[in-house]
Structures are given as C-alpha cells and as structure tokens.
Design a protein around this motif. Structure first.
Motif: not given
Length: 133
Positions: A72-73, A65-66, A79, A68-69
C-alpha cells in the motif's frame, strides 16, 4: 534494500550458523543450563511444540500485515525495512521449530533444490497423490 550483488553468496551457511546457535541453546535448555527468564530462545523451547508453532503463526501474520502495508505504500524504504524485519522474525521462529523437531535449514534447502525445475502445480499434484497412497 540490497541488490543480489550485495547479498552473501553463502546464504545457506548463514542460516546453518544461526541454526547451530539455536541448536546449542536448545541443548543448553534441555540440560538446565539456559534460563527462560534470561534467554528468549530458551523461553521458546520451554513452551514446547504448541507454543513454538503458535509463535510461528503470530509471526506469519505480522509478516503478512507488513507486506500489505508495504504494498500500500509502494514499498517506501521504512516499509521495506519493516517487512524485512518481520520476515527475519518469521525465519528465526521457523529455525526454532526445525530445531525442536530435530531438523535443520539444510533439510529445507535440500527440499527446495529437489523441487528446482519442477512445476509447482506438478509438484503439488505429486504430493497429493503420494499422500493418498
């Protein structure tokens, strides 16, 4: 984050040192000298194989999940830091599992070294063939 030039050249020795600490805590727990109420590592060992493996699954999910974040950033510094932290948590919990099963990070590094120069596709096919025998 850090560039390759800033990374310690003795990554495997850093992992080995942390593994030594984990093994020591495991031994202390088994001897009754580490309290799961005051030692997180002892708490993990008190949960046995299934509890340790479940924790690895949780940490792996958090790392995904990190990532993916971070993707996306566009890897904003905050991040990157979160992703590195989650990967550190995952690696730590993997060290706990290795210790639980009497293994060391050196065993993993040796396996990675064995695979160097081998196509991942070929290596996977060889493992499948060996498992069928």
């Amino acid at each position: 984050m850090t560039s390759p030039a800033q990374n310690p050249s003795n990554l495997d020795s850093a992992l080995a040192h942390l593994a030594d600490v984990v093994d020591q805590r495991r031994d202390e727990f088994k001897a009754g000298d580490a309290d799961p109420k005051t030692s997180y590592t002892a708490l993990l060992f008190s949960k046995g194989d299934d509890g340790i493996l479940k924790k690895i699954g949780e940490e792996a999910t958090e790392a995904v999940m990190a990532a993916k974040d971070a993707r996306n950033s566009n890897l904003a510094p905050e991040q990157q830091k979160l992703l590195v932290g989650e990967m550190a948590d995952l690696w730590f919990h993997c060290l706990i599992a290795l210790s639980q099963f009497g293994l060391r990070p050196e065993d993993v590094v040796a396996e990675l070294n064995r695979r160097l120069g081998t196509s991942g596709i070929e290596e996977k096919a060889a493992r499948k063939a060996a498992n069928k025998e």
